[in-house]
Motif scaffolding. Structure first.
Motif, mmCIF file in Angstrom:
data_model
loop_
_atom_site.group_PDB
_atom_site.id
_atom_site.type_symbol
_atom_site.label_atom_id
_atom_site.label_comp_id
_atom_site.label_asym_id
_atom_site.label_seq_id
_atom_site.Cartn_x
_atom_site.Cartn_y
_atom_site.Cartn_z
ATOM 1 N N MET A 1 -50.113 49.289 30.691
ATOM 2 C CA MET A 1 -50.599 48.176 29.863
ATOM 3 C C MET A 1 -51.747 48.661 28.983
ATOM 4 S SD MET A 1 -51.775 44.328 31.034
ATOM 5 C CE MET A 1 -53.280 44.832 31.875
ATOM 6 N N THR A 2 -51.627 48.429 27.697
ATOM 7 C CA THR A 2 -52.667 48.873 26.769
ATOM 8 C C THR A 2 -53.996 48.175 27.072
ATOM 9 O OG1 THR A 2 -53.309 49.049 24.461
ATOM 10 C CG2 THR A 2 -52.023 47.118 25.062
ATOM 11 N N GLN A 3 -55.086 48.880 26.855
ATOM 12 C CA GLN A 3 -56.418 48.317 27.087
ATOM 13 C C GLN A 3 -57.165 48.101 25.781
ATOM 14 O OE1 GLN A 3 -57.529 47.171 30.111
ATOM 15 N NE2 GLN A 3 -55.394 47.614 30.620
ATOM 16 N N ARG A 4 -56.437 48.115 24.684
ATOM 17 C CA ARG A 4 -57.099 47.898 23.404
ATOM 18 C C ARG A 4 -56.257 46.960 22.548
ATOM 19 N NH1 ARG A 4 -55.043 51.163 19.272
ATOM 20 N NH2 ARG A 4 -53.392 52.564 19.935
ATOM 21 N N PHE A 5 -56.859 46.507 21.481
ATOM 22 C CA PHE A 5 -56.193 45.619 20.534
ATOM 23 C C PHE A 5 -55.693 46.458 19.371
ATOM 24 C CE2 PHE A 5 -56.081 43.023 16.745
ATOM 25 C CZ PHE A 5 -55.542 41.820 17.170
ATOM 26 N N SER A 6 -54.429 46.294 18.998
ATOM 27 C CA SER A 6 -53.910 47.061 17.869
ATOM 28 C C SER A 6 -52.803 46.269 17.177
ATOM 29 C CB SER A 6 -53.359 48.418 18.331
ATOM 30 O OG SER A 6 -52.253 48.240 19.210
ATOM 31 N N PHE A 7 -52.491 46.682 15.954
ATOM 32 C CA PHE A 7 -51.443 46.038 15.171
ATOM 33 C C PHE A 7 -50.530 47.110 14.615
ATOM 34 C CE2 PHE A 7 -50.160 44.131 10.914
ATOM 35 C CZ PHE A 7 -49.167 43.330 11.454
ATOM 36 N N ASP A 8 -49.238 47.003 14.913
ATOM 37 C CA ASP A 8 -48.249 47.966 14.458
ATOM 38 C C ASP A 8 -47.288 47.255 13.513
ATOM 39 O OD1 ASP A 8 -46.553 50.106 14.157
ATOM 40 O OD2 ASP A 8 -45.595 49.884 16.119
ATOM 41 N N LEU A 9 -47.345 47.617 12.250
ATOM 42 C CA LEU A 9 -46.460 47.027 11.249
ATOM 43 C C LEU A 9 -45.106 47.724 11.335
ATOM 44 C CD1 LEU A 9 -46.596 44.872 9.027
ATOM 45 C CD2 LEU A 9 -47.235 46.685 7.422
ATOM 46 N N LYS A 10 -44.050 46.958 11.671
ATOM 47 C CA LYS A 10 -42.729 47.543 11.912
ATOM 48 C C LYS A 10 -41.857 47.597 10.664
ATOM 49 C CE LYS A 10 -43.133 47.850 16.501
ATOM 50 N NZ LYS A 10 -43.141 49.152 17.217
ATOM 51 N N ALA A 11 -41.914 46.549 9.840
ATOM 52 C CA ALA A 11 -41.051 46.494 8.659
ATOM 53 C C ALA A 11 -41.631 45.518 7.646
ATOM 54 C CB ALA A 11 -39.634 46.062 9.048
ATOM 55 N N THR A 12 -41.288 45.732 6.389
ATOM 56 C CA THR A 12 -41.660 44.793 5.327
ATOM 57 C C THR A 12 -40.425 44.499 4.492
ATOM 58 O OG1 THR A 12 -42.290 46.576 3.810
ATOM 59 C CG2 THR A 12 -44.038 45.646 5.199
ATOM 60 N N ASP A 13 -40.425 43.318 3.890
ATOM 61 C CA ASP A 13 -39.362 42.933 2.954
ATOM 62 C C ASP A 13 -40.048 42.165 1.837
ATOM 63 O OD1 ASP A 13 -37.138 42.165 1.592
ATOM 64 O OD2 ASP A 13 -36.207 41.039 3.227
ATOM 65 N N GLY A 14 -40.267 42.838 0.715
ATOM 66 C CA GLY A 14 -41.151 42.266 -0.295
ATOM 67 C C GLY A 14 -42.554 42.220 0.283
ATOM 68 N N THR A 15 -43.173 41.062 0.236
ATOM 69 C CA THR A 15 -44.513 40.897 0.814
ATOM 70 C C THR A 15 -44.451 40.446 2.267
ATOM 71 O OG1 THR A 15 -45.122 40.137 -1.406
ATOM 72 C CG2 THR A 15 -46.805 39.966 0.258
ATOM 73 N N ALA A 16 -43.281 40.002 2.721
ATOM 74 C CA ALA A 16 -43.122 39.556 4.116
ATOM 75 C C ALA A 16 -43.207 40.749 5.062
ATOM 76 C CB ALA A 16 -41.789 38.836 4.276
ATOM 77 N N ARG A 17 -43.815 40.529 6.227
ATOM 78 C CA ARG A 17 -44.067 41.617 7.182
ATOM 79 C C ARG A 17 -43.642 41.193 8.576
ATOM 80 N NH1 ARG A 17 -49.703 43.621 6.001
ATOM 81 N NH2 ARG A 17 -50.385 42.679 7.952
ATOM 82 N N THR A 18 -43.214 42.155 9.374
ATOM 83 C CA THR A 18 -43.011 41.914 10.797
ATOM 84 C C THR A 18 -43.605 43.080 11.572
ATOM 85 O OG1 THR A 18 -41.410 41.394 12.548
ATOM 86 C CG2 THR A 18 -40.688 42.959 10.884
ATOM 87 N N GLY A 19 -44.181 42.770 12.726
ATOM 88 C CA GLY A 19 -44.830 43.800 13.519
ATOM 89 C C GLY A 19 -45.146 43.307 14.909
ATOM 90 N N VAL A 20 -46.044 44.027 15.575
ATOM 91 C CA VAL A 20 -46.447 43.680 16.938
ATOM 92 C C VAL A 20 -47.956 43.857 17.071
ATOM 93 C CG1 VAL A 20 -46.235 44.223 19.399
ATOM 94 C CG2 VAL A 20 -44.221 44.386 17.925
ATOM 95 N N ILE A 21 -48.619 42.810 17.547
ATOM 96 C CA ILE A 21 -50.018 42.901 17.935
ATOM 97 C C ILE A 21 -50.048 43.209 19.428
ATOM 98 C CG2 ILE A 21 -52.197 41.647 18.188
ATOM 99 C CD1 ILE A 21 -51.238 39.849 15.849
ATOM 100 N N SER A 22 -50.716 44.266 19.805
ATOM 101 C CA SER A 22 -50.817 44.641 21.219
ATOM 102 C C SER A 22 -52.180 44.253 21.760
ATOM 103 C CB SER A 22 -50.601 46.149 21.396
ATOM 104 O OG SER A 22 -49.303 46.510 20.972
ATOM 105 N N THR A 23 -52.187 43.575 22.912
ATOM 106 C CA THR A 23 -53.420 43.210 23.603
ATOM 107 C C THR A 23 -53.270 43.565 25.072
ATOM 108 O OG1 THR A 23 -52.940 40.989 24.463
ATOM 109 C CG2 THR A 23 -53.398 41.153 22.098
ATOM 110 N N PRO A 24 -54.374 43.658 25.818
ATOM 111 C CA PRO A 24 -54.261 43.935 27.244
ATOM 112 C C PRO A 24 -53.445 42.891 28.008
ATOM 113 C CG PRO A 24 -56.493 44.351 26.500
ATOM 114 C CD PRO A 24 -55.776 43.698 25.358
ATOM 115 N N ARG A 25 -53.335 41.687 27.474
ATOM 116 C CA ARG A 25 -52.584 40.624 28.164
ATOM 117 C C ARG A 25 -51.150 40.483 27.675
ATOM 118 N NH1 ARG A 25 -55.559 37.370 31.542
ATOM 119 N NH2 ARG A 25 -57.824 37.523 31.302
ATOM 120 N N GLY A 26 -50.733 41.373 26.795
ATOM 121 C CA GLY A 26 -49.356 41.321 26.338
ATOM 122 C C GLY A 26 -49.231 41.448 24.833
#
Length: 376
Positions: free
Chosen positions: A1-26
């Protein structure tokens, strides 16, 4: 389980974005919709039921929790997650918006806002430092900096002075937040509907440095056209490698339009509040279950939905329990609405990942234009 906060941008379509924010709680899949648990509960729902709708994160309300049962009491009882039996991430707002909009006899100055409780009339003072202290006591995973949010429309002088005050408070919030590994602090862009003020606010926030950034000061009565005009430029002023959160939004078409313009996170009381007033969201628009046309209808609310409301109950039953003011009406319709919102977000994420957001948007609009199924 990660112990830090992070944001991973997975894909973009135009200006729209999808990704994952990682936190220690999920992890939080973005674009994300956060159900609102104002007073440490999503009304009419059990926490496990909220999780089953697909929610990765909840929102809690600093203003309401500081007044009752108090942040200190929640801290003594093990923090907000344990208190409300939710083990996933929680974002807490700063309390600023509620103080401005709900509290009576409030007085604003450089230090903060003094106000009287809407519960018992007791006098309180909320400052950037106190807001950070309360949110730390609650144990929230994502903390919002303390800001002032003026209602729109407002003249430029009012917007400018408010924005500049919010930026000074943002620095004080950052200083008071300190170093808390695993917890994130988001800055809030202000400036109303003025692009130049928005740019100055974003520059100030980037200079301070935050884990994520919110577009604040919208969904305060300005209407969708003005909101989208602001969002045409405001998200792009914020760092692309951090999450962007549009506070207090919104209706499904608001969300789709905001995702198209680069927003990653949303919250709104609409799905739960509408459920309690007999309104249900479907791909074909809003259904008002109190209408007499549903009284003899054996069909589900939405035959494409997999929630317990749609798989187990008819429109006729939902009409009956709403008209009878039975508690199960709020439970079932809220569950359905929250599930609708999470299905919408999942469809948005899939469309962006596939590079087909435009196709999704067209289908979304066509479904709503079709209207509800014909009466029996």
């Amino acid at each position: 389980m990660t112990q830090r906060f992070s944001f991973d941008l997975k894909a973009t379509d135009g200006t729209a974005r999808t990704g994952v924010i990682s936190t220690p709680r999920g992890d939080i899949r973005t674009p994300a919709f956060m159900p609102v648990g104002t007073a440490a509960t999503v009304k009419a729902m059990l926490p496990g039921s909220v999780r089953e709708t697909g929610a990765d994160i909840l929102l809690g309300n600093t203003y309401h929790l500081m007044l009752r049962p108090t942040a200190e009491r929640i801290d003594r009882l093990g923090g907000l997650h344990r208190f409300m039996n939710w083990d996933g991430p929680i974002l807490t707002d700063s309390g600023g918006f509620q103080v401005m909009s709900l509290a009576e006899l409030r007085k604003l100055n450089e230090e903060g806002v003094s106000f009287r409780s809407h519960i018992d009339g007791a006098r309180h003072m909320l400052t950037p430092e106190r807001s950070m202290e309360i949110q730390k006591l609650l144990g929230s995973d994502i903390v919002m900096c303390f800001d002032e949010c003026p209602a729109l429309p407002a003249d430029r002088a009012r917007l400018e002075s408010s924005m500049e005050l919010s930026m000074r408070w943002a620095q004080r919030s950052r200083d008071a937040f300190g170093d808390r590994p695993g917890h994130a602090l988001f800055g809030i862009q202000q400036g109303g509907d003025d692009a130049e003020l928005r740019a100055r606010s974003a520059e100030a926030l980037r200079g301070i440095g935050f884990d994520g950034y919110a577009v604040g000061g919208l969904a305060v009565g300005e209407g969708q056209e003005i909101m989208f005009r602001v969002l045409d430029t405001a998200p792009g002023m914020l760092p692309a490698d951090k999450p962007r959160y549009l506070m207090g939004v919104g209706k499904p078409d608001d969300i789709v339009g905001a995702v198209k313009r680069g927003i990653d996170m949303f919250d709104c009381v609409l799905p739960s509040r509408s459920g309690r007033t007999g309104q249900a969201f479907t791909p074909r628009g809003v259904v008002n279950i109190k209408n007499a046309r549903h009284a003899d209808d054996p069909r589900p609310l939405d035959d494409s939905c997999d929630c317990p409301c749609c798989t187990g109950y008819s429109r006729a039953y939902l009409h009956h329990v709403f008209r009878s003011q039975e508690i199960i009406s709020s439970m079932l319709l809220t569950w359905h609405n929250l599930r609708y919102y999470q299905r919408l977000m999942a469809d948005i994420r899939a469309a962006i990942a596939a590079g087909n957001f435009a196709g999704f948007e067209a289908a979304f609009e066509a479904g709503r234009a079709a209207g509800d199924i014909p009466p029996v």
